[in-house]
Design a protein around this motif. Structure first.
Motif, mmCIF file in Angstrom:
data_model
loop_
_atom_site.group_PDB
_atom_site.id
_atom_site.type_symbol
_atom_site.label_atom_id
_atom_site.label_comp_id
_atom_site.label_asym_id
_atom_site.label_seq_id
_atom_site.Cartn_x
_atom_site.Cartn_y
_atom_site.Cartn_z
ATOM 1 N N LYS A 252 0.832 -1.208 0.000
ATOM 2 C CA LYS A 252 0.000 0.000 0.000
ATOM 3 C C LYS A 252 0.863 1.253 0.000
ATOM 4 N N GLN A 253 1.886 1.286 0.859
ATOM 5 C CA GLN A 253 2.759 2.450 0.968
ATOM 6 C C GLN A 253 3.486 2.741 -0.345
ATOM 7 N N LEU A 254 3.973 1.688 -1.015
ATOM 8 C CA LEU A 254 4.762 1.877 -2.231
ATOM 9 C C LEU A 254 3.927 1.846 -3.507
ATOM 10 N N GLY A 255 2.653 1.506 -3.369
ATOM 11 C CA GLY A 255 1.781 1.470 -4.546
ATOM 12 C C GLY A 255 2.135 0.341 -5.500
ATOM 13 N N ILE A 256 2.504 -0.797 -4.942
ATOM 14 C CA ILE A 256 2.827 -1.962 -5.760
ATOM 15 C C ILE A 256 2.022 -3.155 -5.252
ATOM 16 N N SER A 257 2.009 -4.227 -6.047
ATOM 17 C CA SER A 257 1.230 -5.399 -5.656
ATOM 18 C C SER A 257 1.925 -6.163 -4.532
ATOM 19 N N LEU A 258 1.124 -6.951 -3.828
ATOM 20 C CA LEU A 258 1.656 -7.800 -2.753
ATOM 21 C C LEU A 258 2.675 -8.790 -3.321
ATOM 22 N N ASP A 259 2.421 -9.308 -4.525
ATOM 23 C CA ASP A 259 3.370 -10.229 -5.161
ATOM 24 C C ASP A 259 4.707 -9.538 -5.431
ATOM 25 N N MET A 260 4.679 -8.269 -5.829
ATOM 26 C CA MET A 260 5.920 -7.525 -6.072
ATOM 27 C C MET A 260 6.682 -7.315 -4.763
ATOM 28 N N VAL A 261 5.964 -7.042 -3.690
ATOM 29 C CA VAL A 261 6.622 -6.883 -2.384
ATOM 30 C C VAL A 261 7.329 -8.180 -2.021
ATOM 31 N N LYS A 262 6.633 -9.298 -2.199
ATOM 32 C CA LYS A 262 7.229 -10.599 -1.877
ATOM 33 C C LYS A 262 8.462 -10.866 -2.742
ATOM 34 N N GLU A 263 8.379 -10.524 -4.014
ATOM 35 C CA GLU A 263 9.500 -10.716 -4.935
ATOM 36 C C GLU A 263 10.708 -9.874 -4.509
ATOM 37 N N HIS A 264 10.462 -8.599 -4.213
ATOM 38 C CA HIS A 264 11.543 -7.702 -3.785
ATOM 39 C C HIS A 264 12.127 -8.142 -2.444
ATOM 40 N N THR A 265 11.264 -8.600 -1.547
ATOM 41 C CA THR A 265 11.721 -9.042 -0.231
ATOM 42 C C THR A 265 12.603 -10.279 -0.366
ATOM 43 N N GLU A 266 12.210 -11.222 -1.208
ATOM 44 C CA GLU A 266 13.019 -12.427 -1.421
ATOM 45 C C GLU A 266 14.378 -12.064 -2.015
ATOM 46 N N ALA A 267 14.392 -11.158 -2.993
ATOM 47 C CA ALA A 267 15.659 -10.726 -3.600
ATOM 48 C C ALA A 267 16.534 -10.008 -2.566
ATOM 49 N N LEU A 268 15.918 -9.193 -1.727
ATOM 50 C CA LEU A 268 16.632 -8.491 -0.674
ATOM 51 C C LEU A 268 17.241 -9.484 0.311
ATOM 52 N N PHE A 269 16.458 -10.445 0.758
ATOM 53 C CA PHE A 269 16.945 -11.444 1.704
ATOM 54 C C PHE A 269 18.111 -12.232 1.097
ATOM 55 N N GLN A 270 18.009 -12.561 -0.177
ATOM 56 C CA GLN A 270 19.077 -13.295 -0.848
ATOM 57 C C GLN A 270 20.347 -12.445 -0.891
ATOM 58 N N LYS A 271 20.220 -11.169 -1.219
ATOM 59 C CA LYS A 271 21.380 -10.279 -1.282
ATOM 60 C C LYS A 271 22.029 -10.128 0.090
ATOM 61 N N LEU A 272 21.205 -10.047 1.129
ATOM 62 C CA LEU A 272 21.725 -9.896 2.492
ATOM 63 C C LEU A 272 22.210 -11.214 3.090
ATOM 64 N N GLY A 273 21.804 -12.326 2.476
ATOM 65 C CA GLY A 273 22.180 -13.637 3.004
ATOM 66 C C GLY A 273 21.433 -13.977 4.277
ATOM 67 N N VAL A 274 20.146 -13.591 4.333
ATOM 68 C CA VAL A 274 19.337 -13.824 5.529
ATOM 69 C C VAL A 274 18.099 -14.635 5.172
ATOM 70 N N ALA A 275 17.446 -15.157 6.217
ATOM 71 C CA ALA A 275 16.264 -15.986 6.010
ATOM 72 C C ALA A 275 14.975 -15.293 6.438
ATOM 73 N N ASN A 276 15.093 -14.201 7.218
ATOM 74 C CA ASN A 276 13.867 -13.602 7.735
ATOM 75 C C ASN A 276 14.069 -12.113 8.044
ATOM 76 N N ARG A 277 12.992 -11.466 8.448
ATOM 77 C CA ARG A 277 13.007 -10.028 8.722
ATOM 78 C C ARG A 277 13.929 -9.626 9.877
ATOM 79 N N PRO A 278 13.887 -10.326 11.016
ATOM 80 C CA PRO A 278 14.796 -9.931 12.102
ATOM 81 C C PRO A 278 16.272 -9.989 11.694
ATOM 82 N N GLU A 279 16.631 -11.011 10.930
ATOM 83 C CA GLU A 279 18.016 -11.103 10.454
ATOM 84 C C GLU A 279 18.336 -9.946 9.509
ATOM 85 N N ALA A 280 17.387 -9.580 8.647
ATOM 86 C CA ALA A 280 17.593 -8.468 7.712
ATOM 87 C C ALA A 280 17.801 -7.161 8.467
#
Length: 165
Positions: A125-153
Motif C-alpha cells: 500500500k505504501q509503495l503502490g505496488i502489488s503484494l506479489d511484487m513486495v514478496k518478490e523484492h523481499t526475497e531478492a533483498l533477503f538473498q542479497k543480504l544472506g538472511v532468512a527472515n526479517r529480524p536477520e535483515a
C-alpha cells in the motif's frame, strides 16, 4: 567539495559518517569534478560495506581513526603519490565480513519499511505496488543480504549501516 576545487589539496582525508552526505557519496561527487584528487578514508565505523563502497567510489586508501600516528603518515604519503593504502585492520575487516552489493532503490525502500515494522500488505500500500511484487523484492533483498527472515535483515542492516535511519 567547493573548498577542494578551490584549494586543490594533495590528499583529502574523508570520514564515512558525516551529516548530510556520507563520505562515499562525497568522494564520488568530488572525483567527478576533480578526478586528480587523492582521497583517504579515515573512519571509526569499520564496516566492510561502507569502506568498500568508498573505495569503489574512487578513494585511494582507508585507515581506522585509532591507528598509530606513523601509520597515518604512511597512508597520507602513499595516497599523495596516487598509490593505494589499505591498512591491515581494514583488510581484516573486509576479509572477515565481506561487503554486500549495493541495494537497489526499491530494495532500500523495502528494507526501510521492514525496519519500521510494516507488513507486506502495508508495504504494498505504501509503495503502490502489488503484494506479489513486495514478496518478490523481499526475497531478492533477503538473498542479497544472506538472511532468512526479517529480524536477520534488520540486524544486518543496522550492523552494516546499510541505510540512514
Amino acid at each position: 567539495i567547493q573548498k577542494v576545487l578551490k584549494l586543490r589539496p594533495d590528499v583529502i582525508i574523508m570520514d564515512l559518517m558525516m551529516p548530510g552526505m556520507d563520505g562515499t557519496e562525497t568522494t564520488r561527487q568530488l572525483l567527478a569534478k576533480a578526478p586528480e584528487s587523492n582521497v583517504l578514508i579515515l573512519t571509526t565505523f569499520g564496516t566492510s560495506d561502507g569502506i568498500t563502497h568508498a573505495l569503489e567510489a574512487g578513494a585511494k586508501g582507508a585507515i581506522m581513526k585509532n591507528c598509530d600516528f606513523s601509520e597515518l603518515v604512511t597512508a597520507i604519503h602513499s595516497v599523495a603519490k596516487g598509490e593505494e593504502y589499505i591498512s591491515p585492520e581494514i583488510k581484516r575487516i573486509i576479509s572477515n565480513d565481506p561487503p554486500i552489493a549495493p541495494l537497489s532503490p526499491r530494495q532500500a525502500e523495502i528494507l526501510r519499511s521492514i525496519i519500521r515494522g510494516l507488513s507486506n500488505p502495508d508495504i504494498a500500500k505504501q509503495l503502490g505496488i502489488s503484494l506479489d511484487m513486495v514478496k518478490e523484492h523481499t526475497e531478492a533483498l533477503f538473498q542479497k543480504l544472506g538472511v532468512a527472515n526479517r529480524p536477520e535483515a534488520v540486524a544486518i542492516a543496522l550492523r552494516k549501516h546499510l541505510l540512514k535511519i
